[in-house]
Design an enzyme around this catalytic site. Structure first.
Site, PDB file in Angstrom:
ATOM      1  N   SER A 122      29.750   4.879  41.451  1.00 17.13           N
ATOM      2  CA  SER A 122      29.025   5.918  42.177  1.00 17.13           C
ATOM      3  C   SER A 122      29.431   7.333  41.758  1.00 17.13           C
ATOM      4  CB  SER A 122      29.214   5.765  43.689  1.00 17.13           C
ATOM      5  OG  SER A 122      30.496   6.203  44.082  1.00 17.13           O
ATOM      6  N   LYS A 163      34.326  10.406  46.781  1.00 24.75           N
ATOM      7  CA  LYS A 163      33.047  11.129  46.794  1.00 24.75           C
ATOM      8  C   LYS A 163      33.316  12.639  46.755  1.00 24.75           C
ATOM      9  CE  LYS A 163      30.191   7.568  47.463  1.00 24.75           C
ATOM     10  NZ  LYS A 163      31.181   6.556  47.051  1.00 24.75           N
TER      11      LYS A 163
END
Length: 204
Positions: A122, A163
Site C-alpha cells: 500500500s 501510512k
C-alpha cells in the site's frame, strides 16, 4: 565459539565496557583506564577478570605487547526488528524481537529507533515495497506529527499500519500510497502514532 562459558557480573561489566571502548576508540585501553572505569584502585582485580575472560574465550592478547587486547566474540548489534507492519490491511504487530538490523554506520544515535518489516504494497508509490525494512523513530514526549509524514499508527480495535498521516480537527486520515487501497479514517482517540519513518532498508 558458540557455547562460551557464562560470565560473572564483574566479568560481564568489564567485557561490556571493553567492547564499547574498543568500538568507539578503535584501540585497546590501558589497565589504568580499566581500573578507573571499574572504580578500582588496584590492577589485580582487573588482571584477574582479564585472565578469566581470556580463559573463557571472550578476549585475547599478544604476550609482551601493550594494548593488543582484542575481542574474540562480538555481540549482535543493531536495531531490533520488532515484527511485521501492514502496508495493506491492518495486522497485529509481533512483540518478540526476531532479529537485529545492524545500521551502526548509518545511525549513530539509534536509541529511539527500531525497524519493522513491511507486509503489503500500500506504500509502493513512496518506494516502500513488500519485504522492505522501515526504520522508525519513536515520538518523544508530546511531540506532534506533521501532516504528510509516514507513520506507524495503531488503530483501536484493528492493529498497526504504515501510512501517511493527516489530521483535521478530531479526525485522522491514514493515507496509502497506492490507488488500490482506501484511506483509513478514525477519531484521534482511536489512533496511536507509534513511530515516524526515518529510512527504508532494502536488501537485494
Amino acid at each position: 565459539m558458540t557455547n562460551l562459558e557464562s560470565l560473572t557480573q564483574a566479568q560481564q561489566e568489564l567485557y561490556d565496557w571493553l567492547i564499547e571502548y574498543i568500538r568507539t576508540t578503535q584501540h585497546a585501553p590501558s589497565i589504568r583506564q580499566m581500573m578507573r572505569a571499574m572504580n578500582l584502585r588496584s590492577p589485580a582485580p582487573i588482571q584477574s577478570r582479564l585472565e578469566r575472560l581470556r580463559t573463557k574465550g571472550y578476549i585475547d592478547w599478544t604476550e609482551g605487547k601493550a594494548r593488543t587486547l582484542r575481542i574474540l566474540k562480538q555481540p549482535v548489534q543493531g536495531l531490533p526488528v520488532l515484527g511485521a507492519i501492514a502496508a495493506g490491511g491492518l495486522v497485529e504487530p509481533f512483540t518478540d524481537v526476531e532479529e537485529k538490523l545492524d545500521l551502526s554506520n548509518l545511525l549513530q544515535r539509534s536509541q529511539d529507533c527500531y525497524a519493522l518489516r513491511v507486509s503489503g504494497d500500500s506504500m509502493i508509490e513512496d518506494h516502500i515495497a513488500d519485504g522492505d525494512l522501515v526504520i522508525m523513530r519513536s515520538l518523544t514526549g508530546s511531540e506532534a506529527v506533521s501532516n504528510g509524514e509516514i507513520v506507524a499508527a495503531r488503530v483501536e480495535g484493528h492493529g498497526t499500519t504504515l501510512k501517511r498521516f493527516y489530521q483535521e480537527g478530531e479526525i485522522i486520515t491514514l493515507q496509502p500510497s497506492n490507488q488500490k487501497y482506501q484511506p483509513i479514517t478514525a477519531n484521534t482517540e482511536q489512533v496511536q502514532v507509534q513511530g515516524v519513518l526515518v529510512g527504508v532498508w532494502r536488501g537485494y
